[in-house]
Design a protein around this motif. Structure first.
Motif, PDB file in Angstrom:
ATOM      1  N   PRO A 122      -7.618   8.375  -2.032  1.00  0.00           N
ATOM      2  CA  PRO A 122      -7.289   9.239  -0.898  1.00  0.00           C
ATOM      3  C   PRO A 122      -6.536   8.437   0.152  1.00  0.00           C
ATOM      4  O   PRO A 122      -6.534   7.206   0.123  1.00  0.00           O
ATOM      5  CB  PRO A 122      -8.669   9.662  -0.384  1.00  0.00           C
ATOM      6  N   PRO A 123      -5.876   9.099   1.096  1.00  0.00           N
ATOM      7  CA  PRO A 123      -5.174   8.371   2.161  1.00  0.00           C
ATOM      8  C   PRO A 123      -6.105   7.401   2.874  1.00  0.00           C
ATOM      9  O   PRO A 123      -7.247   7.722   3.178  1.00  0.00           O
ATOM     10  CB  PRO A 123      -4.710   9.496   3.098  1.00  0.00           C
ATOM     11  N   GLY A 124      -5.619   6.200   3.122  1.00  0.00           N
ATOM     12  CA  GLY A 124      -6.415   5.193   3.802  1.00  0.00           C
ATOM     13  C   GLY A 124      -7.314   4.386   2.887  1.00  0.00           C
ATOM     14  O   GLY A 124      -8.052   3.508   3.354  1.00  0.00           O
ATOM     15  N   GLY A 125      -7.265   4.638   1.577  1.00  0.00           N
ATOM     16  CA  GLY A 125      -8.118   3.911   0.653  1.00  0.00           C
ATOM     17  C   GLY A 125      -7.549   2.558   0.310  1.00  0.00           C
ATOM     18  O   GLY A 125      -6.870   2.387  -0.705  1.00  0.00           O
ATOM     19  N   GLN A 126      -7.819   1.583   1.162  1.00  0.00           N
ATOM     20  CA  GLN A 126      -7.240   0.251   0.994  1.00  0.00           C
ATOM     21  C   GLN A 126      -8.229  -0.777   0.463  1.00  0.00           C
ATOM     22  O   GLN A 126      -7.832  -1.730  -0.194  1.00  0.00           O
ATOM     23  CB  GLN A 126      -6.667  -0.251   2.323  1.00  0.00           C
ATOM     24  N   ARG A 127      -9.509  -0.569   0.741  1.00  0.00           N
ATOM     25  CA  ARG A 127     -10.535  -1.540   0.351  1.00  0.00           C
ATOM     26  C   ARG A 127     -11.387  -0.932  -0.760  1.00  0.00           C
ATOM     27  O   ARG A 127     -11.977   0.131  -0.591  1.00  0.00           O
ATOM     28  CB  ARG A 127     -11.398  -1.942   1.551  1.00  0.00           C
ATOM     29  N   ILE A 128     -11.457  -1.650  -1.879  1.00  0.00           N
ATOM     30  CA  ILE A 128     -12.094  -1.137  -3.088  1.00  0.00           C
ATOM     31  C   ILE A 128     -13.289  -2.015  -3.448  1.00  0.00           C
ATOM     32  O   ILE A 128     -13.168  -3.241  -3.481  1.00  0.00           O
ATOM     33  CB  ILE A 128     -11.111  -1.145  -4.285  1.00  0.00           C
ATOM     34  N   LEU A 129     -14.425  -1.398  -3.741  1.00  0.00           N
ATOM     35  CA  LEU A 129     -15.591  -2.103  -4.279  1.00  0.00           C
ATOM     36  C   LEU A 129     -15.908  -1.534  -5.648  1.00  0.00           C
ATOM     37  O   LEU A 129     -16.029  -0.314  -5.798  1.00  0.00           O
ATOM     38  CB  LEU A 129     -16.802  -1.930  -3.352  1.00  0.00           C
TER      39      LEU A 129
END
Length: 235
Positions: A10-17
């Protein structure tokens, strides 16, 4: 409603765990998607509950030696893929993970420290999921996300910049409830190369054939040459 897209987040999804039970879980099941996200410059953190110390039929292998080998393989795979950071929890053995408050608390701490926009984890509700670690890790991750957003849960964690965090976007893998597909055709060779870093798990298997087959099965209904599928859920 289902979605078929090359853009996963989604928009703003920059940090992934990515919360996994064992080294190689992500490379096997969503390695193409991780390759795409890494290429887009996303910040990716891998969290492992075990080091996969039971994943061998070699009669001369020991769990202690295998754990070291598999951690080294995972670090090579992550570097090849472009995953920036990894965390390995201590004290959890392959095949013996249970959905406990202790594990929930540890995952919640990593969520609060890393503050992901999006979390990937194993689908605990997948029909006929026979691996107990996969079920336990998926369930504890969901529970940890519910806890991590409340300041009254595990308040002892809330110091030195650690704050409650609400990560609402979850992508479950593997799943029999798929509602989101990612076209990995452009990175399928990268997925093969990264998975082959896990030599202790792949040296006796035809990895290219397996990846092509799984990618075709996921992609064909959506006019993709190769794909990976997820259940996208918003908490």
């Amino acid at each position: 409603m289902t979605t078929t897209s090359k853009v996963l987040l989604p928009p703003g999804g920059q940090r992934i765990l990515v919360v996994q039970a064992h080294p190689d879980d992500a490379e096997h099941l969503c390695g193409g998607t991780m390759a795409l996200l890494a290429a887009e410059g996303k910040a990716i953190h891998y969290l492992f509950v075990t080091r996969g110390d039971k994943g061998s039929d070699d009669p001369v292998m020991t769990p202690e030696r295998l754990a070291t080998i598999r951690e080294q393989e995972q670090r090579r795979a992550a570097a090849t893929l472009g995953v920036q950071t990894l965390t390995f929890l201590d004290g959890y053995l392959d095949g013996e993970v249970e959905p406990t408050i202790a594990l929930r608390r540890e995952i919640a701490l990593v969520v609060r420290q890393w503050k992901p926009d999006v979390v990937f984890t194993l689908d605990p509700w997948r029909k006929n999921e026979i691996h107990p670690d996969h079920r336990a890790v998926g369930m504890c991750t969901v529970d940890a996300l519910a806890s991590a957003r409340g300041r009254m849960y595990y308040p002892e964690q809330l110091h030195d910049g650690v704050t409650p965090h609400n990560a609402r976007q979850i992508y479950f893998f593997p799943t029999d409830r798929a509602n989101h597909w990612v076209d990995i055709s452009s990175v399928v060779e990268k997925k093969i190369a990264v998975l082959c870093c896990h030599e202790s798990q792949t040296k006796h298997r035809d990895i290219p054939a397996w990846i092509y087959q799984q990618g075709i099965l996921a992609g064909a209904p959506h006019k993709m040459k190769y794909a990976e599928s997820f259940h996208h859920y918003v908490m």
